[in-house]
Every structure is written in C-alpha cells, then in structure tokens.
Design a protein around this motif. Structure first.
Motif, mmCIF file in Angstrom:
data_model
loop_
_atom_site.group_PDB
_atom_site.id
_atom_site.type_symbol
_atom_site.label_atom_id
_atom_site.label_comp_id
_atom_site.label_asym_id
_atom_site.label_seq_id
_atom_site.Cartn_x
_atom_site.Cartn_y
_atom_site.Cartn_z
ATOM 1 N N ASN A 151 0.815 -1.211 0.000
ATOM 2 C CA ASN A 151 0.000 0.000 0.000
ATOM 3 C C ASN A 151 0.848 1.259 0.000
ATOM 4 O OD1 ASN A 151 -2.500 -1.260 -0.079
ATOM 5 N ND2 ASN A 151 -2.683 -1.369 2.156
ATOM 6 N N ARG A 154 1.968 1.709 -3.579
ATOM 7 C CA ARG A 154 0.872 2.186 -4.427
ATOM 8 C C ARG A 154 0.559 3.646 -4.146
ATOM 9 N NH1 ARG A 154 -4.643 -0.851 -6.086
ATOM 10 N NH2 ARG A 154 -3.056 -1.857 -7.362
ATOM 11 N N ASN A 155 0.473 4.014 -2.877
ATOM 12 C CA ASN A 155 0.170 5.409 -2.536
ATOM 13 C C ASN A 155 1.271 6.349 -2.999
ATOM 14 O OD1 ASN A 155 -2.288 4.750 -1.356
ATOM 15 N ND2 ASN A 155 -1.399 4.510 0.688
ATOM 16 N N CYS A 156 2.509 5.885 -2.936
ATOM 17 C CA CYS A 156 3.632 6.691 -3.410
ATOM 18 C C CYS A 156 3.494 6.977 -4.903
ATOM 19 C CB CYS A 156 4.938 5.955 -3.116
ATOM 20 S SG CYS A 156 6.443 6.811 -3.672
ATOM 21 N N ASP A 159 0.637 9.337 -5.500
ATOM 22 C CA ASP A 159 1.001 10.701 -5.096
ATOM 23 C C ASP A 159 1.834 11.411 -6.155
ATOM 24 O OD1 ASP A 159 -0.357 10.471 -2.717
ATOM 25 O OD2 ASP A 159 1.415 10.021 -1.502
#
Length: 253
Positions: A151, A154-156, A159
């Motif tokens: 996660n 993925r969030n990186c 972003d």
C-alpha cells in the motif's frame, strides 16, 4: 562520481538543444503543461471504444513466459482526440485509438500522443506526470517503500500523479525488478551510483531492469518517456527518443 553526473547532465542538455526529438512541450513551461494534462486527462473521461490494452493490468504479466505478446504493428501510434462532450466539471472527454502510422492518425483528426499501441499509461494524465518531473529517483523511492508495504508503494505512485491503471503496471514492474535485480540495485542505491557509466551505458541496476522488466513494461504500459519524446535523468541517445511535441491541449493553460 560527481564529475560523471555533471558530464551526463551536460550531454542531456546538449541533446535537448541540438535534437528536434527533445522539444516535447511545444514551447510551454514543462510543469504548467504537465499539470494541465494531469488535471484534464483522467481515465474517467475516456470514451468508448477503448483500445484492448488500455486499463488496469490486473494479472502479473511477468508470470507468463509468453509475454510480452508480439506487436503486430511496430510502426503504429496511439492517438488522442478530444470530444465536445464534457463531464459535470466542464472537462472534455476524449478517445484513444490505435493507428498503423502517424499519417492515418492525423487524417482521422487524432493527435499522436506516443509511439506504439495504446495501453495502461496512455491516458493524458500519465503524460502530464512524465512531462512535469523527472521520475527515475522518485519511482525508485516508491519501490523501496514497497519493501515495507504494498500500500505504501501504491500510494507513493499515486502521489506522483499517475492514474490507477498506470500504477498497476508500475507495481508489477517494480516487483519483478526487485525479484530479478535486488542485489545489484541495492548496491547501486547504497553507493549512489550514477545512472550512466562513463561510456554512456546504463549502470548495472538500470540495465538489469531494462533486460528483465523492460519488455513487459513497455508493452503493457503503452506510454514510456522515450516513445513520448520526453527526456529523463537517464542519458539516452537522442535517436532513441521519439520525435514529437505535445501541442494538443485545449483552452487556456
């Protein structure tokens, strides 16, 4: 080591000044144009029919040794056309379509958005991410976060501005490179190795990624920096970068 980095930065700048293939922003400010494509090019705006490989890559393409598939048209391009139809926010919807060559795209009133077939990173949103920033170090940091949590990785990537479909192929690419190139890439990161060797070739980590992960990434992402005419922190010979400009925004920037 610092002199080597300076030398290759000079080569990239020199190439940008002498090669028409590197004038990719159509004379516009790079971040401003990139931000426009990010804010106007969401996958939610795409219209039917949607080309075959456009969308999320839900299954690991590296798990099938038959991948990547043979490309039946190596001279093809991915084209974009804006529609007069808009969403509730007033953003125009668009079509993506595969064409056998540039001429057929232009004759159909489509703008070429990159060389090769359309796929998971062909959305204008992802073009904007590629245009507005250098991504080599940023995506490597996302890969390092992936060692802690999927996660976080993925969030990186999200972003950075990538669309979710484009993130999926980046994730598979990062995971495969970690599996195939972990030792050499850890050493490259620890020693802060330049992206290119003194002779201009890729460092061992990038070359491993190119060999082990590159073919599937190029096929299933559709868009890359090189086939979109965009230079990066990694020195590439100018003749390997597709000659194009991204002049197809609408309205004011």
């Amino acid at each position: 080591m610092k002199k080597v980095k300076i030398f290759f930065s000079f080569l990239i700048i020199l190439g940008a000044l002498t090669s028409p293939s590197l004038s990719d922003t159509c004379g516009m400010d790079r971040k401003k144009l990139g931000d426009w494509f990010v804010s106007h090019g969401s996958p939610d705006l795409i219209l039917e029919p949607i080309p075959q490989y456009v969308g999320s890559v839900d299954e690991d393409p590296y798990a099938d040794p038959a991948n990547p598939p043979d490309d039946p048209n190596t001279s093809g391009v991915c084209g974009i056309q804006w529609s007069d139809e808009t969403n509730d926010a007033g953003l125009r919807k668009y079509w993506l379509r595969n064409f056998e060559n540039e001429t057929l795209a232009m004759n159909s009133n489509f703008s070429v958005t990159h060389k090769g077939h359309c796929a998971s990173c062909s959305y204008p949103q992802d073009l904007g991410v590629y245009i507005r920033q250098n991504l080599t170090s940023a995506t490597r940091e996302c890969g390092i976060l992936g060692s802690l949590s999927h996660n976080l990785m993925r969030n990186c990537l999200l972003d950075l501005g990538f669309s979710l479909p484009c993130v999926t192929i980046w994730e598979w690419n990062i995971l495969n490179t970690k599996a195939e190139c972990f030792g050499v890439c850890v050493w490259s990161y620890i020693t802060n190795e330049p992206f290119n060797k003194p002779d201009g070739s890729l460092n061992d980590c990038l070359q491993c990624d190119e060999d082990k992960s590159g073919p599937n990434f190029k096929f299933f992402s559709g868009r890359t920096r090189r086939n979109s005419g965009i230079i990066s922190e990694i020195y590439r010979p100018p003749d390997t970068i597709y000659n194009m400009e991204h002049c197809y925004w609408y309205g004011d920037l």
